[in-house]
Design a protein around this motif. Structure first.
Motif, PDB file in Angstrom:
ATOM      1  N   PHE A  67       1.025  -1.712  -0.289  1.00 36.11           N
ATOM      2  CA  PHE A  67       0.240  -0.059  -0.212  1.00 36.11           C
ATOM      3  C   PHE A  67       0.822   1.519  -0.085  1.00 36.11           C
ATOM      4  CE2 PHE A  67      -2.115   3.556   2.253  1.00 36.11           C
ATOM      5  CZ  PHE A  67      -2.864   3.651   1.671  1.00 36.11           C
ATOM      6  N   MET A  68       2.025   1.087   1.471  1.00 32.55           N
ATOM      7  CA  MET A  68       2.883   2.476   1.204  1.00 32.55           C
ATOM      8  C   MET A  68       3.736   2.756  -0.093  1.00 32.55           C
ATOM      9  SD  MET A  68       5.070   1.352   4.512  1.00 32.55           S
ATOM     10  CE  MET A  68       6.420   2.500   4.022  1.00 32.55           C
ATOM     11  N   LEU A  69       3.461   1.794  -1.103  1.00 32.34           N
ATOM     12  CA  LEU A  69       4.608   1.815  -2.844  1.00 32.34           C
ATOM     13  C   LEU A  69       3.245   1.940  -3.901  1.00 32.34           C
ATOM     14  CD1 LEU A  69       6.927  -1.164  -3.029  1.00 32.34           C
ATOM     15  CD2 LEU A  69       7.523   1.318  -1.728  1.00 32.34           C
ATOM     16  N   ALA A  70       2.120   1.463  -3.169  1.00 29.24           N
ATOM     17  CA  ALA A  70       1.062   2.068  -4.872  1.00 29.24           C
ATOM     18  C   ALA A  70       1.089   3.455  -4.322  1.00 29.24           C
ATOM     19  CB  ALA A  70      -0.227   0.883  -3.778  1.00 29.24           C
ATOM     20  N   HIS A  71       0.709   4.060  -2.936  1.00 24.36           N
ATOM     21  CA  HIS A  71       0.137   5.479  -2.447  1.00 24.36           C
ATOM     22  C   HIS A  71       1.756   6.150  -3.200  1.00 24.36           C
ATOM     23  CE1 HIS A  71      -1.606   8.661  -0.381  1.00 24.36           C
ATOM     24  NE2 HIS A  71      -0.322   8.982   0.440  1.00 24.36           N
ATOM     25  N   THR A  99      10.738  -5.774   4.183  1.00 28.47           N
ATOM     26  CA  THR A  99      11.520  -4.850   3.991  1.00 28.47           C
ATOM     27  C   THR A  99      11.147  -4.525   5.498  1.00 28.47           C
ATOM     28  OG1 THR A  99       9.379  -3.914   2.530  1.00 28.47           O
ATOM     29  CG2 THR A  99      11.307  -1.923   4.182  1.00 28.47           C
ATOM     30  N   TRP A 100      10.661  -5.074   6.559  1.00 27.44           N
ATOM     31  CA  TRP A 100      11.057  -4.906   8.411  1.00 27.44           C
ATOM     32  C   TRP A 100      12.607  -5.740   7.884  1.00 27.44           C
ATOM     33  CZ3 TRP A 100       9.586  -2.405  11.559  1.00 27.44           C
ATOM     34  CH2 TRP A 100       8.235  -1.316  11.704  1.00 27.44           C
ATOM     35  N   ILE A 101      12.723  -6.437   7.488  1.00 26.89           N
ATOM     36  CA  ILE A 101      14.394  -7.001   8.083  1.00 26.89           C
ATOM     37  C   ILE A 101      15.335  -6.545   7.647  1.00 26.89           C
ATOM     38  CG2 ILE A 101      15.370  -9.458   7.267  1.00 26.89           C
ATOM     39  CD1 ILE A 101      12.382 -10.743   7.703  1.00 26.89           C
ATOM     40  N   ARG A 102      15.079  -5.866   6.322  1.00 23.42           N
ATOM     41  CA  ARG A 102      16.695  -4.943   6.247  1.00 23.42           C
ATOM     42  C   ARG A 102      16.953  -4.353   6.905  1.00 23.42           C
ATOM     43  NH1 ARG A 102      14.309  -6.483   1.007  1.00 23.42           N
ATOM     44  NH2 ARG A 102      13.053  -4.714   1.200  1.00 23.42           N
ATOM     45  N   GLY A 103      15.410  -3.394   7.287  1.00 26.73           N
ATOM     46  CA  GLY A 103      15.801  -1.961   7.834  1.00 26.73           C
ATOM     47  C   GLY A 103      16.130  -2.360   9.510  1.00 26.73           C
ATOM     48  N   ILE A 104      15.637  -3.920   9.870  1.00 23.75           N
ATOM     49  CA  ILE A 104      16.438  -4.090  11.423  1.00 23.75           C
ATOM     50  C   ILE A 104      17.687  -4.628  11.208  1.00 23.75           C
ATOM     51  CG2 ILE A 104      16.188  -5.735  12.813  1.00 23.75           C
ATOM     52  CD1 ILE A 104      13.648  -6.159  12.411  1.00 23.75           C
ATOM     53  N   LEU A 105      18.525  -5.195   9.570  1.00 26.65           N
ATOM     54  CA  LEU A 105      19.035  -6.100   9.773  1.00 26.65           C
ATOM     55  C   LEU A 105      20.169  -4.619   9.915  1.00 26.65           C
ATOM     56  CD1 LEU A 105      19.058  -8.500   6.961  1.00 26.65           C
ATOM     57  CD2 LEU A 105      20.103  -8.371   9.768  1.00 26.65           C
ATOM     58  N   SER A 163      11.084   2.084   4.194  1.00 25.40           N
ATOM     59  CA  SER A 163      11.448   2.120   2.749  1.00 25.40           C
ATOM     60  C   SER A 163      11.687   3.373   1.615  1.00 25.40           C
ATOM     61  CB  SER A 163       9.566   1.806   2.762  1.00 25.40           C
ATOM     62  OG  SER A 163       8.950   1.983   1.592  1.00 25.40           O
ATOM     63  N   HIS A 164      12.096   4.137   2.054  1.00 21.52           N
ATOM     64  CA  HIS A 164      12.707   5.597   1.668  1.00 21.52           C
ATOM     65  C   HIS A 164      14.326   5.000   1.618  1.00 21.52           C
ATOM     66  CE1 HIS A 164      13.665   8.372  -0.069  1.00 21.52           C
ATOM     67  NE2 HIS A 164      14.541   9.705   0.688  1.00 21.52           N
ATOM     68  N   GLU A 165      14.831   4.794   2.616  1.00 20.27           N
ATOM     69  CA  GLU A 165      15.903   4.316   2.527  1.00 20.27           C
ATOM     70  C   GLU A 165      16.655   3.360   1.996  1.00 20.27           C
ATOM     71  OE1 GLU A 165      17.197   5.726   7.682  1.00 20.27           O
ATOM     72  OE2 GLU A 165      16.496   3.346   6.749  1.00 20.27           O
TER      73      GLU A 165
END
Length: 318
Positions: A44-48, A102-108, A292-294
């Motif tokens: 949803f975030m990417l579509a928006h 996306t969550w996992i990459r951010g946490i890593l 998501s932006h990072e």
């Protein structure tokens, strides 16, 4: 809600069971005919952010949340003992830009200093959990610049990539088929993922959200009372589930220490460990917006004001 134990005031609702990937596609590029729908948060975030999608707005009702340290799997003989060991490795996945990935990459990156660009990502040709999750939406297949992403060999799902030596690790929202089958070659990176995830929550207060509730903007405008009625019904249904957990689930669930696990969760996260409304979820949501932006996925950092139905920003549990 499905069986009518809890009803949405003023509504004769028809509930439809569907897979999340198919629900996403139906909302973003399909019929878009459901007045209220479950939706993948990051798609949803990417579509928006990237596609100008405005047909639906979010309501502050997280429908699926999961800590995600448990979702990193490695080959037992790959020599990957710590997150830092993932640097320079090949990592398999069924969908690069899904919410869980996306969550996992951010946490890593936040927790261990491992950036997405430190790994080569191999997108599996098949998904062993497709039967439950449905076909992944286009928004779960976005490949950003600056990250090496390859297509996996035809006919291999994500766990078969690992077993075949095509990748050293895999990250998947669902538990991969090889792990479920008990194949000793597939192990979790974090052997005690529960302890790691609990420590993460203690330090950050973040309980990752995967799916949210969304409402069609035109329906909400036509029936201004509806969004609040839906929110209140979901709160009542969640509270009904809490009560059932405490009173009866220990007797109806097969887990032998279910009651102890529930009590331990409440001791750590509070009795309302699955909160609705924005006040309790702001930090979690804004963390994913930043990730998501990072990661070069969303073109800009989203704000709560733009993705949520305006009146729902004030919705809180009574």
């Amino acid at each position: 809600l499905f069986d009518g134990t809890v009803r949405i005031a003023g509504v004769e609702a028809e509930f439809v069971e569907d897979a999340i990937g198919d629900m996403n596609t139906r909302a973003f590029s399909g019929a878009g005919d459901r007045a209220v729908t479950e939706i993948g948060l990051h798609p949803f975030m990417l579509a928006h952010a990237n596609e100008g999608f405005r047909d639906y707005a979010l309501l502050p009702v997280p429908l699926l949340r999961q800590f995600r340290h448990k979702s990193i799997f490695v080959h037992a003989e790959a020599g990957i003992a710590t997150p830092e060991n993932l640097k320079g490795r090949r990592v398999g996945t069924p969908g690069y830009s899904s919410t869980s990935l996306t969550w996992i990459r951010g946490i890593l990156q936040d927790e261990y200093g491992v950036a997405p660009s430190d790994m080569t990502w191999v997108v599996a040709n098949k998904d062993s959990s497709a039967g439950e999750a449905g076909t992944i939406s286009a928004q779960e297949q976005v490949n950003p610049e600056g990250v090496q992403i390859e297509a996996g060999p035809a006919g291999l799902d994500e766990s078969e990539l690992l077993l075949a030596g095509e990748v050293d690790a895999l990250i998947h929202a669902g538990t991969p088929a090889a792990f479920i089958a008990g194949d000793p070659r597939v192990v979790r990176l974090f052997a005690d993922a529960r302890a790691v995830e609990q420590d993460y929550f203690r330090r950050t207060g973040v309980f990752p959200i995967m799916h949210m509730l969304a409402i069609r903007r035109d329906v909400a405008a036509e029936h201004p009372w509806l969004a609040r009625a839906v929110f209140d019904a979901y709160v009542a249904a969640r509270d009904h589930a809490y009560e059932r957990m405490v009173r009866w689930t220990w007797a109806t669930d097969m887990l032998p220490w279910y009651a102890a696990e529930l009590e331990a969760t409440q001791a750590l996260m509070g009795r309302n460990f699955y909160p609705y409304g924005l006040k309790a979820n702001r930090t979690t949501l804004e963390t994913l917006f930043r990730y998501s932006h990072e990661q070069g996925l969303a073109e800009r950092v989203l704000s709560l004001d733009e993705v949520f139905l305006p009146e729902s920003l004030a919705f809180e549990e009574g």
